[in-house]
Design a protein around this motif. Structure first.
Motif, PDB file in Angstrom:
ATOM      1  N   ALA A 108     101.343  30.400  45.164  1.00 57.80           N
ATOM      2  CA  ALA A 108     100.488  30.771  44.039  1.00 57.80           C
ATOM      3  C   ALA A 108     100.531  29.670  42.988  1.00 57.80           C
ATOM      4  CB  ALA A 108     100.933  32.098  43.438  1.00 57.80           C
ATOM      5  N   TYR A 124      96.630  31.767  39.377  1.00 55.24           N
ATOM      6  CA  TYR A 124      95.815  32.074  40.564  1.00 55.24           C
ATOM      7  C   TYR A 124      96.753  32.508  41.679  1.00 55.24           C
ATOM      8  CZ  TYR A 124      92.515  31.121  44.431  1.00 55.24           C
ATOM      9  OH  TYR A 124      91.712  31.204  45.543  1.00 55.24           O
ATOM     10  N   ASP A 125      96.614  33.765  42.100  1.00 48.96           N
ATOM     11  CA  ASP A 125      97.442  34.311  43.180  1.00 48.96           C
ATOM     12  C   ASP A 125      96.537  34.649  44.360  1.00 48.96           C
ATOM     13  OD1 ASP A 125      99.475  35.286  44.682  1.00 48.96           O
ATOM     14  OD2 ASP A 125      99.788  37.115  43.518  1.00 48.96           O
ATOM     15  N   PRO A 126      96.243  33.677  45.219  1.00 52.39           N
ATOM     16  CA  PRO A 126      95.281  33.881  46.294  1.00 52.39           C
ATOM     17  C   PRO A 126      95.845  34.785  47.397  1.00 52.39           C
ATOM     18  CG  PRO A 126      96.305  31.750  46.509  1.00 52.39           C
ATOM     19  CD  PRO A 126      96.820  32.326  45.228  1.00 52.39           C
ATOM     20  N   ILE A 130      98.331  28.664  49.236  1.00 50.97           N
ATOM     21  CA  ILE A 130      97.563  27.433  49.099  1.00 50.97           C
ATOM     22  C   ILE A 130      98.507  26.268  48.855  1.00 50.97           C
ATOM     23  CG2 ILE A 130      95.529  28.650  48.230  1.00 50.97           C
ATOM     24  CD1 ILE A 130      96.267  27.662  45.413  1.00 50.97           C
ATOM     25  N   ALA A 146      93.983  25.457  52.250  1.00 52.19           N
ATOM     26  CA  ALA A 146      94.481  26.753  52.719  1.00 52.19           C
ATOM     27  C   ALA A 146      94.141  26.895  54.195  1.00 52.19           C
ATOM     28  CB  ALA A 146      93.860  27.901  51.916  1.00 52.19           C
ATOM     29  N   THR A 153      86.598  33.897  54.524  1.00 49.99           N
ATOM     30  CA  THR A 153      87.061  33.688  53.168  1.00 49.99           C
ATOM     31  C   THR A 153      88.580  33.833  53.144  1.00 49.99           C
ATOM     32  OG1 THR A 153      86.885  36.015  52.604  1.00 49.99           O
ATOM     33  CG2 THR A 153      84.914  34.648  52.278  1.00 49.99           C
ATOM     34  N   LEU A 154      89.167  33.520  52.010  1.00 47.30           N
ATOM     35  CA  LEU A 154      90.612  33.695  51.892  1.00 47.30           C
ATOM     36  C   LEU A 154      90.999  35.154  52.097  1.00 47.30           C
ATOM     37  CD1 LEU A 154      91.482  31.427  48.814  1.00 47.30           C
ATOM     38  CD2 LEU A 154      91.425  30.803  51.228  1.00 47.30           C
ATOM     39  N   GLN A 155      90.251  36.055  51.501  1.00 49.06           N
ATOM     40  CA  GLN A 155      90.563  37.477  51.618  1.00 49.06           C
ATOM     41  C   GLN A 155      90.390  37.962  53.059  1.00 49.06           C
ATOM     42  OE1 GLN A 155      91.765  39.522  49.095  1.00 49.06           O
ATOM     43  NE2 GLN A 155      92.146  40.894  50.822  1.00 49.06           N
ATOM     44  N   ALA A 196      87.151  25.793  43.702  1.00 54.66           N
ATOM     45  CA  ALA A 196      86.838  27.014  42.953  1.00 54.66           C
ATOM     46  C   ALA A 196      86.720  26.652  41.485  1.00 54.66           C
ATOM     47  CB  ALA A 196      87.923  28.073  43.154  1.00 54.66           C
ATOM     48  N   GLY A 208      87.619  31.243  40.466  1.00 53.84           N
ATOM     49  CA  GLY A 208      86.831  31.811  41.545  1.00 53.84           C
ATOM     50  C   GLY A 208      85.351  31.843  41.262  1.00 53.84           C
ATOM     51  N   GLU A 210      85.915  31.100  45.570  1.00 55.32           N
ATOM     52  CA  GLU A 210      86.273  29.909  46.327  1.00 55.32           C
ATOM     53  C   GLU A 210      85.159  29.528  47.297  1.00 55.32           C
ATOM     54  OE1 GLU A 210      87.798  32.838  46.900  1.00 55.32           O
ATOM     55  OE2 GLU A 210      89.716  32.821  45.841  1.00 55.32           O
TER      56      GLU A 210
END
Length: 693
Positions: A108, A124-126, A130, A146, A153-155, A196, A208, A210
């Motif tokens: 993070a 930023y806590d993706p 990362i 990442a 996406t990251l999520q 981002a 965001g 991203e």
């Protein structure tokens, strides 16, 4: 009779020197692994300060720790900014502005005010960790790397990772040979570069959404064989980004083609390929401070990973690319632009040293700024200054500041002052001799702890990997620090045999098809040179140690000479044939030795095959290997060890189930040194100045 002070002076000086020597202590295993390491400096926007990370190992708690500090480039004052707690590590320092900085912790991104004991807050806590974060205030963007699933996406990638963990089977199915690399099996997750927006408003900092800048590259049908971003550079304004990527293809294990792509951080355009006519590996992209040019290092020979790096410069406005200093017979391995965008500072290996060379970007004219030791992490600073890390064989790495007008440097940090108080570190003493082909070959010796010319000492030959690598006059934190062996009572010798970079590209290229030839001749002639000229070396008590190619050479020596009392072969190849079929990167053995199913290649492989001389192995050998070494699989050490044990030759295997081609964990490194030093002191009948076990 009256004795004058002048007559007593030599005696008094001798007593003082002897007393000082008696107060010194050796660089034992514990002291070596207590040493701190300093990270690359990051210069503030106002050019007045620099952030850097200091890391170290706490043996009592068996945990690493790292913390962030700031050095004032004017006064040299250092302020620690984050806590130093075992198990707590920070990385990737960056500046948001002159009074606010950031760093990564547990994947993070954090933000903290530039003052001691300030509270660090998560910016930023993706959903996935990362790395390699950069920030550009003008454009208001962050860039980072990442690992994500295809087009996710990251999520979404985080959700896919959870779903994979709930699978009822563990099968991994591959069609492409690119199934594993170094120490990992290939999965659907691949590193990609993201940008981002980062906005600082009255309500706080916001990040965001991203955008994956590599997502617009051509799609690939195999989810396991996809684009992999190795590194990137973002322009000073934050509007452009260049990244390094390998083309997904069936030939990935035998092709060294790695390309540079240029794109806009808006994510609206498809990345533009800059290296279409190059079949070698590109690396180290860096934008000029004025944002008008992009420089990088480029190899041109397909399939050859030790080809010379050439400097290429691409002008963004005209889209023209030129090479500078093209006929330079050295191979730089990093680039940094000057503040005025007119000069490139290259770090290059030169006769056993890593030196900084200034290269005029327009003419290619070169000017050496340093001449010895090991320099790295060069950063240009306003006011015609260079910030860099420097070390030597007898001096651990610290941060220095050079005045480019005078070329004088000032040491800013001394991170190991307390740990090394009273510790004897010996410098490298160079020598040159005539080796294979009649070429001049370079080596050096390091004298043992408590050296006394009236005594004799055993010799430890440290053989570097590669073979297209080199030992250097820099401080090593690895398994091959010469002063650690000197502290155990050995005269330590290192030789840059044929294949070593830093002596002209022809010298590097010459080892192709001759792994067991030129390097062997160089090592044996080098040992003869040392033992014939240094009366304090006991040539009946010699040990040879090496890792990777150095481990291969230990096996080769075992089949060709009985001059050594013992060997240590770390992750070394025993059979060039089985080693070819078991390795992860086929371009390496194909270029260096050949293909085993082709008659010409098979002949070269067998000519350089240590296993062919297995019946001649008679010297006690310690084999060390990590389970996850995919470059040289563990079966290579198992095979050599089994052969020697079956034939009744003393041999021992040290196996690390949680290591790879290197020893990465500090606790394992301590055990490694313990086993190795115990082995070589035992077989050379050496009593070390401290207890090894």
């Amino acid at each position: 009779m009256c004795t004058t002070f002048a007559a007593l002076l030599p005696l008094l000086l001798a007593v003082a020197v002897a007393a000082a020597a008696s107060e010194q202590r050796p660089l034992d295993i514990d002291t070596f692994h207590s040493l701190s390491r300093v990270g690359a400096p990051v210069v503030s926007p106002d050019q007045g300060r620099a952030l850097f990370v200091t890391s170290h190992y706490d043996r009592a708690k068996n945990k690493q720790a790292s913390f962030l500090s700031c050095v004032d480039l004017g006064s040299g004052a250092i302020t620690q900014l984050t806590e130093d707690i075992p198990g707590l590590t920070v990385s990737n320092p960056l500046w948001y502005d002159d009074q606010t900085f950031g760093f990564l912790k547990h994947g993070a991104l954090y933000r903290q005010e530039l003052r001691p004991n300030a509270t660090a807050r998560v910016l930023y806590d993706p959903p996935v960790p990362i790395g390699s974060v950069a920030y550009r205030e003008k454009e208001g963007v962050i860039a980072f790397v990442a690992s994500v699933h295809p087009n996710a996406t990251l999520q979404a990638s985080a959700q896919l990772r959870l779903a994979a963990a709930r699978r009822t089977d563990s099968a991994m199915v591959y069609d492409n040979l690119w199934a594993r690399h170094w120490n990992e099996w290939v999965t659907a997750e691949k590193p990609s570069v993201f940008v981002a927006p980062l906005q600082h408003t009255a309500d706080g900092w916001r990040v965001g959404p991203e955008a994956n800048l590599a997502a617009r590259l051509p799609a690939t049908p195999d989810p396991l064989t996809r684009w992999h971003v190795d590194e990137y550079a973002i322009s000073p304004a934050g509007d452009a980004l260049a990244f390094v990527a390998r083309l997904p293809a069936d030939n990935m294990t035998w092709s060294t083609n790695v390309d540079i792509y240029l794109t806009q951080t808006s994510g609206d355009a498809r990345p533009r390929l800059l290296t279409a006519r190059m079949d070698g590996a590109a690396s180290s992209p860096v934008f000029s401070p004025d944002g008008q040019q992009l420089a990088w290092l480029q190899m041109e020979t397909a399939g050859y990973e030790a080809d010379a790096n050439r400097i290429y410069i691409h002008t963004l406005a005209t889209r023209q690319t030129v090479a500078v200093a093209y006929n330079w017979d050295q191979s730089p391995h990093s680039l940094t632009w000057s503040r005025d965008s007119k000069t490139l500072y290259a770090v290059v290996s030169d006769k056993g040293h890593n030196v900084i060379v200034a290269v005029d970007a327009a003419t290619g004219r070169r000017r050496a700024l340093t001449s010895s030791g090991g320099s790295s992490a060069v950063r240009a600073v306003g006011g015609d200054r260079l910030l860099y890390i420097y070390s030597s064989v007898d001096q651990p790495a610290d941060i220095y500041l050079m005045n480019l007008r005078t070329r004088l440097s000032r040491q800013l940090t001394e991170v190991n002052k307390a740990q090394l108080a009273g510790v004897q570190l010996s410098p490298a003493e160079d020598f040159w001799f005539t080796g294979a082909r009649g070429d001049r070959v370079h080596g050096w010796a390091v004298r043992p702890f408590g050296f006394d010319r009236r005594k004799t000492y055993p010799l430890a030959l440290l053989i570097h990997g590669g073979p297209q690598q080199a030992s250097t006059h820099s401080f090593s934190y690895s398994l091959w620090n010469p002063n650690v062996y000197a502290a155990a009572g050995f005269v330590v010798v290192q030789i840059n045999f044929h294949g070593s970079p830093g002596y002209g590209q022809n010298f590097t290229d010459s080892v192709r098809h001759r792994w067991g030839d030129y390097p062997y001749v160089d090592l044996m002639r080098g040992i003869d040179y040392v033992t014939s000229r240094l009366s304090f070396v006991d040539k009946t008590r010699m040990a040879a140690l090496g890792g990777s190619y150095g481990g291969y050479m230990a096996n080769w020596l075992n089949g060709h000479t009985d001059q050594f009392r013992c060997f240590v072969a770390h992750d070394g190849k025993f059979s060039t044939v089985s080693g070819f079929y078991g390795t992860d990167e086929l371009w390496f053995p194909e270029w260096n030795l050949g293909k085993p199913w082709e008659p010409a290649g098979r002949a070269i492989l067998e000519e350089n095959n240590p296993e062919r001389f297995a019946a001649s192995f008679k010297t006690p050998t310690l084999f060390v290997h990590g389970a996850s070494d995919f470059r040289v699989p563990v079966t290579e050490s198992l095979g050599a060890w089994s052969m020697m044990r079956r034939r009744g030759v003393p041999a021992r295997l040290v196996y690390f189930p949680d290591e790879d081609h290197w020893i990465n964990k500090a606790g394992n490194a301590i055990r490694w040194y313990t086993e190795v030093l115990d082995w070589i002191t035992t077989w050379t009948n050496t009593t070390p100045p401290y207890r090894i076990r």
